[in-house]
Design a protein around this motif. Structure first.
Motif, short mmCIF file in Angstrom:
data_model
loop_
_atom_site.label_atom_id
_atom_site.label_comp_id
_atom_site.label_asym_id
_atom_site.label_seq_id
_atom_site.Cartn_x
_atom_site.Cartn_y
_atom_site.Cartn_z
N HIS A 98 2.31 0.56 3.38
CA HIS A 98 1.50 -0.35 2.73
C HIS A 98 0.27 -0.47 3.11
O HIS A 98 -0.34 -0.88 4.01
N LEU A 99 -0.52 0.42 1.91
CA LEU A 99 -1.86 0.96 2.33
C LEU A 99 -2.83 -0.15 1.98
O LEU A 99 -2.89 -1.23 1.21
N TYR A 100 -4.10 -0.40 3.15
CA TYR A 100 -5.05 -1.33 3.14
C TYR A 100 -4.49 -2.76 2.92
O TYR A 100 -5.05 -3.77 2.41
N GLY A 101 -3.23 -2.89 3.46
CA GLY A 101 -2.83 -4.16 3.34
C GLY A 101 -1.77 -4.68 1.88
O GLY A 101 -1.44 -5.94 1.71
N LEU A 102 -2.12 -3.80 0.90
CA LEU A 102 -1.25 -3.86 -0.53
C LEU A 102 0.20 -3.47 -0.30
O LEU A 102 0.62 -2.26 0.42
N SER A 103 1.16 -4.36 -0.56
CA SER A 103 2.46 -3.98 -0.61
C SER A 103 3.06 -2.90 -1.43
O SER A 103 2.55 -2.99 -2.63
N ALA A 104 3.72 -2.17 -1.02
CA ALA A 104 4.57 -0.98 -2.06
C ALA A 104 5.50 -1.87 -2.81
O ALA A 104 5.98 -3.04 -2.54
N SER A 105 6.02 -1.18 -3.79
CA SER A 105 7.19 -1.80 -4.67
C SER A 105 8.67 -1.67 -3.75
O SER A 105 9.14 -0.78 -4.26
N MET A 106 8.65 -2.63 -3.21
CA MET A 106 9.98 -2.55 -1.98
C MET A 106 11.15 -2.93 -2.89
O MET A 106 12.08 -2.22 -2.37
N ASP A 107 11.22 -3.73 -3.70
CA ASP A 107 12.20 -3.95 -4.41
C ASP A 107 12.95 -2.39 -5.03
O ASP A 107 14.16 -1.93 -4.59
#
Length: 371
Positions: free
Chosen positions: A134-143
């Protein structure tokens, strides 16, 4: 260079002195090292904060990734999928386990692992584990990423080193995979000076991680070791700092958001400037505020102009598949991570920064567009 230095992201202790209360507790009880009440309570507090079952406090996020890989059964010759756009600490533990990294490209919408590239990689390889960041506090597309890993029955490890406090669709990052990892390095949103945490709902594996992290010392009167061990446990003093820092995490997230919104308001109108992507389903911790620039003004121009005024900034992470050590390993994607790296810059995001400081940063950047 007479103006006060503005940092990228430096340690920020609480105004209330929470950290010192717990440090004094460690000193007064003489539980300085190796473990103690602060370690136990920091693990409990962190697990409760992110709403997960169990946590193990370790020396670093890197150590946590290493033991997560070990817990997932990764060993010699195994393939591990890893984002290319990340810090080397994500990839290095794969090598510690004598495994083989395969680097996965990012997507434009999140800057994180592309589900399409991940699916493509699964058609080419059979990995032992997948690491998502989760780069720089941005979440990845976890679904999508979680669904792909479940489809292929492969363990998922979340490197949430930069995203403590980030919420993806109502759930904390670091709690979607089989194992989650947080970092408390000096530049993170909260810090223990150095330190990390492994979290999981698998109680037995968390106990095993604690065992490995304390030199794999068997329960015996004498010193007996039946497995390879590591000196990875967090000290009681550092855990005390962490307990205090957790109390102000919400304040830090709010300040980081303020910094991001300030830059967005003041810089977005500049031609060719785009803020890092924040999606409707994502509540980031905004650890670092990043932009991309396209046009005559390049990231290096901005960094040099800020540096000349005693202000820190940083390039976006250089992708792993472009690194001299890792370039021999395969990369799956179409160059999105390279584009972000070539055009990206991390702006000063220190939680002690004032609006006056932010105006100073913005003024310097704007000046480059008027030349």
């Amino acid at each position: 260079m007479s103006a006060n230095k503005i940092y990228l992201s430096s340690p920020h202790m609480s105004d209330e002195g929470y950290e010192m209360q717990y440090i004094k507790e460690a000193f007064s009880s003489n539980w300085i090292a190796p473990l103690g009440n602060n370690v136990n309570e920091f693990e409990n507090d962190l697990a409760q904060y992110v709403n997960i079952g169990h946590a193990a406090a370790l020396l670093s996020g890197t150590a946590a990734i290493h033991l997560a890989l070990k817990a997932a059964g990764v060993g010699t010759g195994d393939i591990v999928f890893c984002p290319s756009l990340t810090f080397s600490a994500t990839a290095n533990p794969i090598i510690y386990q004598n495994a083989i990294p395969v680097f996965i490209d990012s997507d434009h919408d999140t800057w994180n692992m592309s589900p399409d590239a991940l699916e493509q990689a699964f058609k080419k390889y059979t990995p032992k584990a997948v690491i998502v960041v989760h780069l720089y506090g941005l979440s990845a597309s976890m679904d999508e990423i979680s669904e792909i890993c479940k489809k292929y029955n492969v363990p998922l490890i979340e490197d949430a080193a930069e995203s403590l406090g980030t919420i993806y669709k109502g759930k904390h990052t670091g709690t979607f995979g089989d194992y989650g990892v947080f970092s408390f390095n000096g530049n993170k949103i909260i810090t223990t000076s150095g330190g990390g945490m492994l979290v999981s709902n698998n109680e037995e594996m968390v106990k095993k991680v604690r065992f490995w992290a304390t030199q794999s010392r068997d329960h015996a009167r004498h010193y007996q070791h039946s497995e390879l061990g590591y000196n990875y446990r967090m000290s009681n003093v550092l855990a005390g700092i962490g307990r205090g820092q957790l109390k102000v995490l919400a304040q830090r997230v709010e300040k980081k958001k303020h910094i991001f919104e300030f830059y967005k308001r003041e810089l977005s109108q500049l031609e060719g400037v785009n803020m890092m992507p924040v999606n409707d389903w994502d509540k980031p911790n905004y650890w670092l505020s990043c932009i991309t620039v396209t046009g005559e003004v390049r990231p290096l121009d901005i960094m040099v102009a800020l540096e000349d005024e005693n202000i820190e900034s940083r390039p976006v992470w250089k992708p792993m598949h472009m690194q001299p050590y890792f370039e021999k390993y395969d990369f799956v994607g179409n160059g999105v991570s390279e584009m972000i790296y070539e055009n990206g810059i991390c702006l000063p995001s220190d939680t002690k920064i004032t609006d006056e400081d932010l105006n100073r940063v913005v003024k310097i950047i704007r000046k480059l567009w008027r030349k």
